[in-house]
Write a protein that holds these residues in place. Structure first.
Motif, PDB file in Angstrom:
ATOM      1  N   LEU A 225      49.222   0.265  12.148  1.00  0.00           N
ATOM      2  CA  LEU A 225      48.077   0.856  11.447  1.00  0.00           C
ATOM      3  C   LEU A 225      47.788   2.271  11.941  1.00  0.00           C
ATOM      4  O   LEU A 225      47.296   3.110  11.184  1.00  0.00           O
ATOM      5  N   ILE A 228      48.939   5.224   9.908  1.00  0.00           N
ATOM      6  CA  ILE A 228      48.258   5.623   8.673  1.00  0.00           C
ATOM      7  C   ILE A 228      47.328   6.779   9.021  1.00  0.00           C
ATOM      8  O   ILE A 228      46.308   6.600   9.682  1.00  0.00           O
ATOM      9  N   GLU A 316      46.789  -1.445   3.879  1.00  0.00           N
ATOM     10  CA  GLU A 316      46.574  -0.045   3.507  1.00  0.00           C
ATOM     11  C   GLU A 316      46.000   0.111   2.094  1.00  0.00           C
ATOM     12  O   GLU A 316      44.980   0.781   1.918  1.00  0.00           O
TER      13      GLU A 316
END
Length: 366
Positions: A225, A228, A316
């Motif tokens: 994560l 991102i 996401e």
């Protein structure tokens, strides 16, 4: 040649050091040395002995002590600092000695009567973080003694210490009734980015030996994560404070300053594993996504990678959609750049001419 086996054991380590020792010696060498010997003889050594400790190394102004348990080490530290505070209150300022004390729990290597390793290193770093007359302990020590030792614990966050490549959670300890630490608040997400904390996945297998698999899944998801770029992800050392604790997502939102929380569990039975995960809006309690993964453990690392990538890929777009919906209830003049982008993308994917034009206008404004 056969490789030499190094003996190891788990130990609680106490590191103590005199504050300003060099300055005190320059001002009054003989007097300082006499006061240090008296402190060791009358306060330090009796407290160590009372709690079953063993001094395994001394320096001119400090000492390293081994204990069989974290509780014994912390109680000994409290006894020392309490007795020293009473003694100092009766002395002139020039005659006072103050100690900094650090306590850690870790694996140590044994060589003769000496100990080496990360446990010793962390104790020394905790001592350096302590206030004069104070005590600082590592996070794993707090996990063992929090609520069982008559003391007040203050969470002072994570600190990067010398010779370690990962931050260490730290707590200040003061005499008093056992109380939970005040939460340490993480910095707020920069530039209004959406923020998420991945809580340690629970091991539901009934076998503590499987904790490593649940922890590995959690760490890998945090790493995935963090790639991102528009998402602010709370670091592992902060998320893992909640390991083994029953908490609700709104509490996590308050304490870590996040909008979203990902939580889950791992259940392993024989050659199969089941991983569940759910994404929650921590401010409202709304669920945005949940999934269950059942896999064969032919290659445990391949399974771990597959689940990690699947979870990250699923989260996401859900986060992007949730952020777009969240901004729709606000006036455009009140939106910052990120919110404008989120609203634009939610309109763009409707794939109509008017929505695409509206999205382009929002993107130009952003």
């Amino acid at each position: 040649m056969a490789e030499e086996t190094i003996a190891r054991r788990l130990a609680a380590i106490l590191a103590a050091d005199v504050v300003g020792y060099t300055r005190l010696m320059e001002a009054d060498e003989q007097g300082t040395l006499a006061r240090l010997k008296a402190l060791r003889r009358e306060l330090f050594q009796p407290a160590i002995k009372r709690h079953g400790g063993r001094v395994f190394k001394t320096t001119g102004d400090g000492a390293l002590v081994e204990f069989a348990s974290a509780g014994s080490a912390v109680r000994s530290a409290l006894d020392i600092q309490t007795a020293l505070a009473v003694r100092n209150a009766e002395l002139d300022e020039a005659e006072r000695l103050s100690l900094r004390i650090g306590v850690s729990l870790g694996d140590v290597m044994i060589e003769g009567g000496d100990l080496y390793g990360t446990g010793v290193n962390v104790a020394s770093r905790m001592q350096g973080l302590a206030d004069p007359g104070g005590i600082c302990i590592s996070g794993n020590v707090y996990e063992h003694v929090g609520g069982t030792v008559a003391a007040t614990f203050e969470d002072i966050g994570s600190h990067q210490v010398k010779n370690l490549n990962r931050p260490i959670r730290c707590y200040r300890v003061q005499p008093g009734s056992a109380t939970p630490p005040a939460p340490y608040l993480e910095p707020q997400p920069p530039s209004g980015k959406p923020s998420i904390a991945v809580l340690p996945f629970q091991n539901m297998s009934g076998d503590s030996e499987q904790d490593y698999f649940a922890d590995g899944i959690t760490e890998d998801i945090i790493t995935a994560l963090s790639h991102i770029h528009w998402l602010f992800v709370i670091a592992r050392n902060s998320s893992f404070v909640y390991r083994g604790r029953a908490v609700n997502v709104k509490q996590v939102s308050r304490e870590l300053g996040v909008r979203y929380v990902l939580e889950g569990s791992v259940r392993r039975a024989g050659a199969r594993v089941r991983v569940t995960a759910q994404l929650v809006d921590a401010t409202s309690g709304a669920h945005h996504w949940a999934e269950q993964y059942d896999r064969d453990l032919a290659d445990i690392f391949a399974v771990q990678d597959e689940i990690t990538h699947s979870v990250a890929a699923a989260i996401e777009p859900r986060l992007l959609a949730a952020e777009g919906i969240r901004t729709l209830s606000r006036e455009p003049a009140d939106l910052d750049a990120w919110d404008l982008v989120a609203r634009a993308m939610s309109q763009f994917w409707r794939m109509t001419a008017s929505d695409v034009e509206a999205a382009m206008a929002l993107l130009r404004e952003a």
